[in-house]
Design a protein around this motif. Structure first.
Motif, PDB file in Angstrom:
ATOM      1  N   GLY A  12       1.153  -1.140  -0.002  1.00  0.00           N
ATOM      2  CA  GLY A  12       0.160  -0.345   0.384  1.00  0.00           C
ATOM      3  C   GLY A  12       1.054   1.522  -0.163  1.00  0.00           C
ATOM      4  O   GLY A  12       1.741   1.559  -0.895  1.00  0.00           O
ATOM      5  N   GLY A  32       7.281  -5.175   8.042  1.00  0.00           N
ATOM      6  CA  GLY A  32       6.380  -5.917   8.349  1.00  0.00           C
ATOM      7  C   GLY A  32       6.001  -7.805   8.429  1.00  0.00           C
ATOM      8  O   GLY A  32       7.297  -7.919   8.601  1.00  0.00           O
ATOM      9  N   LYS A  37       5.886 -10.487   1.208  1.00  0.00           N
ATOM     10  CA  LYS A  37       6.424  -9.137   0.720  1.00  0.00           C
ATOM     11  C   LYS A  37       6.886  -8.257   0.764  1.00  0.00           C
ATOM     12  O   LYS A  37       7.070  -7.697  -0.359  1.00  0.00           O
ATOM     13  CB  LYS A  37       4.650  -8.249   1.718  1.00  0.00           C
ATOM     14  N   LEU A  86       4.778   5.970   9.673  1.00  0.00           N
ATOM     15  CA  LEU A  86       4.067   4.806  10.707  1.00  0.00           C
ATOM     16  C   LEU A  86       2.518   4.253   9.908  1.00  0.00           C
ATOM     17  O   LEU A  86       1.989   5.615   9.623  1.00  0.00           O
ATOM     18  CB  LEU A  86       3.766   5.088  11.915  1.00  0.00           C
ATOM     19  N   TYR A  90      -3.591  -3.506  10.682  1.00  0.00           N
ATOM     20  CA  TYR A  90      -4.328  -4.929   9.941  1.00  0.00           C
ATOM     21  C   TYR A  90      -5.651  -4.328   9.998  1.00  0.00           C
ATOM     22  O   TYR A  90      -6.291  -4.093  11.358  1.00  0.00           O
ATOM     23  CB  TYR A  90      -3.679  -5.821  10.932  1.00  0.00           C
TER      24      TYR A  90
HETATM   25  N1  LIG Z   1      -5.596   2.967   2.263  1.00  0.00           N
HETATM   26  C1  LIG Z   1      -6.554   3.691   2.546  1.00  0.00           C
HETATM   27  O1  LIG Z   1      -7.569   4.528   1.649  1.00  0.00           O
HETATM   28  C2  LIG Z   1      -6.125   5.256   4.118  1.00  0.00           C
HETATM   29  C3  LIG Z   1      -7.086   5.933   4.231  1.00  0.00           C
HETATM   30  C4  LIG Z   1      -6.241   7.280   4.716  1.00  0.00           C
HETATM   31  C5  LIG Z   1      -5.588   6.099   5.965  1.00  0.00           C
HETATM   32  N2  LIG Z   1      -4.428   5.026   5.488  1.00  0.00           N
HETATM   33  C6  LIG Z   1      -3.979   4.652   6.537  1.00  0.00           C
HETATM   34  O2  LIG Z   1      -2.665   4.745   5.772  1.00  0.00           O
HETATM   35  C7  LIG Z   1      -1.937   3.301   6.260  1.00  0.00           C
HETATM   36  C8  LIG Z   1      -1.124   2.874   5.555  1.00  0.00           C
HETATM   37  O3  LIG Z   1      -2.672   2.018   4.760  1.00  0.00           O
HETATM   38  P1  LIG Z   1      -2.835   1.662   3.462  1.00  0.00           P
HETATM   39  O4  LIG Z   1      -4.071   1.072   3.375  1.00  0.00           O
HETATM   40  O5  LIG Z   1      -1.198   1.368   2.324  1.00  0.00           O
HETATM   41  O6  LIG Z   1      -2.631  -0.591   4.033  1.00  0.00           O
HETATM   42  P2  LIG Z   1      -2.135  -1.926   3.602  1.00  0.00           P
HETATM   43  O7  LIG Z   1      -1.836  -2.088   1.923  1.00  0.00           O
HETATM   44  O8  LIG Z   1      -2.919  -2.509   4.209  1.00  0.00           O
HETATM   45  O9  LIG Z   1      -0.338  -2.426   4.209  1.00  0.00           O
HETATM   46  C9  LIG Z   1      -0.313  -2.361   5.631  1.00  0.00           C
HETATM   47  C10 LIG Z   1       0.634  -2.889   6.192  1.00  0.00           C
HETATM   48  O10 LIG Z   1       0.951  -2.698   7.467  1.00  0.00           O
HETATM   49  C11 LIG Z   1       1.607  -4.256   7.191  1.00  0.00           C
HETATM   50  N3  LIG Z   1       1.574  -4.779   8.428  1.00  0.00           N
HETATM   51  C12 LIG Z   1       0.054  -5.098   8.598  1.00  0.00           C
HETATM   52  N4  LIG Z   1       0.139  -5.938   9.595  1.00  0.00           N
HETATM   53  C13 LIG Z   1       1.094  -6.315  10.874  1.00  0.00           C
HETATM   54  C14 LIG Z   1       2.294  -6.746  11.555  1.00  0.00           C
HETATM   55  N5  LIG Z   1       1.086  -7.650  12.326  1.00  0.00           N
HETATM   56  N6  LIG Z   1       3.469  -6.296  11.618  1.00  0.00           N
HETATM   57  C15 LIG Z   1       3.774  -5.555  11.253  1.00  0.00           C
HETATM   58  N7  LIG Z   1       3.142  -4.994   9.871  1.00  0.00           N
HETATM   59  C16 LIG Z   1       2.377  -5.322   9.412  1.00  0.00           C
HETATM   60  C17 LIG Z   1       2.004  -4.841   6.084  1.00  0.00           C
HETATM   61  O11 LIG Z   1       2.731  -5.716   5.923  1.00  0.00           O
HETATM   62  P3  LIG Z   1       2.374  -7.690   6.110  1.00  0.00           P
HETATM   63  O12 LIG Z   1       1.252  -7.859   5.831  1.00  0.00           O
HETATM   64  O13 LIG Z   1       3.246  -8.050   5.932  1.00  0.00           O
HETATM   65  O14 LIG Z   1       2.349  -7.538   7.954  1.00  0.00           O
HETATM   66  C18 LIG Z   1       1.496  -3.449   5.377  1.00  0.00           C
HETATM   67  O15 LIG Z   1       2.890  -4.188   5.232  1.00  0.00           O
HETATM   68  C19 LIG Z   1      -2.757   2.796   7.744  1.00  0.00           C
HETATM   69  O16 LIG Z   1      -1.816   3.254   8.583  1.00  0.00           O
HETATM   70  C20 LIG Z   1      -3.373   3.434   6.746  1.00  0.00           C
HETATM   71  O17 LIG Z   1      -5.116   3.097   8.706  1.00  0.00           O
HETATM   72  C21 LIG Z   1      -5.412   4.475   4.428  1.00  0.00           C
END
Ligand SMILES: NC(=O)c1ccc[n+]([C@@H]2O[C@H](COP(=O)([O-])OP(=O)(O)OC[C@H]3O[C@@H](n4cnc5c(N)ncnc54)[C@H](OP(=O)(O)O)[C@@H]3O)[C@@H](O)[C@H]2O)c1
Length: 279
Positions: A12, A32, A37, A86, A90
């Motif tokens: 992401g 991660g 990944k 940061l 999940y």
């Molecule tokens: N996407 C949106 O629309 C959006 C909107 C507003 C804010 N955000 C914020 O932006 C940030 C990134 O979001 P995203 O949507 O890009 O997320 P994402 O694609 O779901 O990626 C999540 C990341 O967190 C890691 N992760 C998950 N569980 C973990 C664990 N137990 N230990 C270590 N790493 C872990 C995953 O790697 P692994 O799977 O390898 O663990 C992955 O690298 C988040 O804080 C989210 O709240 C996102």
């Protein structure tokens, strides 16, 4: 060359930011939990000629002990950390407690951010223009804080948890700036807007359908990276700033109440002191 640490840097937005800064010539440490990944992240780094400046650290950041291990490793390996992103998240449709007995969202979305920001502060003070970029959803009402049951032991509601995660980040940012008066570190809270990412999580059927719809409607990761990188390259001068996409939010208002931040910090230290070594 800057050193940029990204929790959730293998998927992401975190991964998008990491690859962007690798392409620009910086060093990126991505953390991660899923080694596949991690391998893909390293392969993509090599493909853009940045393999030697990319590090992947495999760790389950929902565990306090793992956060402490990784923070210690980074602090020892890199005397200067210029930016900390940061971005670990999940989603869980049903409540789950880690092996350390902590609710998973509280542990991963909040305690990990708390431990990384506090644990790498010295290395960041040595940076040229250090920034902590906390990706969440700043500015929500403090009523989203479930003070009597922060880990939702009684009535687990993922939507409420998500709103509380935004507040936990806001108060962590307020607490950080209060704990580090005169610091050179800029703490930025930012919501990039709905973005089509990995939406990593464990979804029931209904939540999976919602997430699929969000994925369809979301902007590209590249668009989110383009929006966010200004905070890393040229942060606002004040110690704490918050953005809802392009709109700046006033961090002097009730959602960023310093008393609430102190209350949360006290609770946090109690939780951390009960899980392994003291914070
Ligand atoms: N996407 C949106 O629309 C959006 C909107 C507003 C804010 N955000 C914020 O932006 C940030 C990134 O979001 P995203 O949507 O890009 O997320 P994402 O694609 O779901 O990626 C999540 C990341 O967190 C890691 N992760 C998950 N569980 C973990 C664990 N137990 N230990 C270590 N790493 C872990 C995953 O790697 P692994 O799977 O390898 O663990 C992955 O690298 C988040 O804080 C989210 O709240 C996102």
């Amino acid at each position: 060359m800057k050193t940029i640490v990204v929790t959730g840097g293998t998927d992401g937005i975190g991964k998008g930011l990491g690859l962007y800064y690798l392409g620009r010539g910086d060093r990126v440490v991505a953390v991660g939990s899923n080694p596949d990944k991690g391998r893909r992240f390293l392969a993509e780094a090599r493909a853009i000629g940045s393999g030697e400046r990319a590090e992947y650290i495999q760790a389950d950041l929902s565990l306090v002990a793992e956060n402490r291990r990784v923070v210690a490793h980074i602090a020892e390996s890199y005397p200067v950390v210029d930016a900390l992103v940061l971005a670990a998240r999940y989603y869980r449709s049903t409540r789950y407690e880690t092996a350390e007995g902590i609710e998973h969202n509280f542990a991963l979305f909040y305690l990990s951010r708390y431990l990384f920001s506090r644990g790498l502060a010295d290395q960041m003070e040595a940076g040229e223009r250090p920034v902590i970029l906390d990706l969440a959803g700043p500015g929500g009402d403090l009523l989203a804080m479930n003070w009597d049951d922060l880990q939702f032991a009684r009535d687990y509601r993922p939507d409420q948890i998500m709103m509380q995660c935004g507040k936990l980040s806001d108060l962590a940012g307020v607490g950080f700036t209060a704990e580090h008066p005169g610091s050179r570190i800029h703490y930025v809270l930012a919501h990039p807007g709905l973005t089509a990412t990995g939406f990593t999580g464990d979804y029931n059927e209904a939540d999976a359908a919602l997430a699929a719809g969000m994925h369809d409607r979301g902007q590209s990761v590249d668009a989110a990276v383009a929006m966010l990188r200004r905070h890393l390259d040229n942060p606002d001068p004040e110690p704490l700033s918050a953005y809802m996409q392009h709109t700046k939010i006033d961090v002097g208002g009730e959602p960023f109440d310093p008393a609430a931040a102190r209350r949360l910090a006290d609770i946090t230290e109690t939780v951390l002191s009960g899980s392994g070594q003291p914070a």
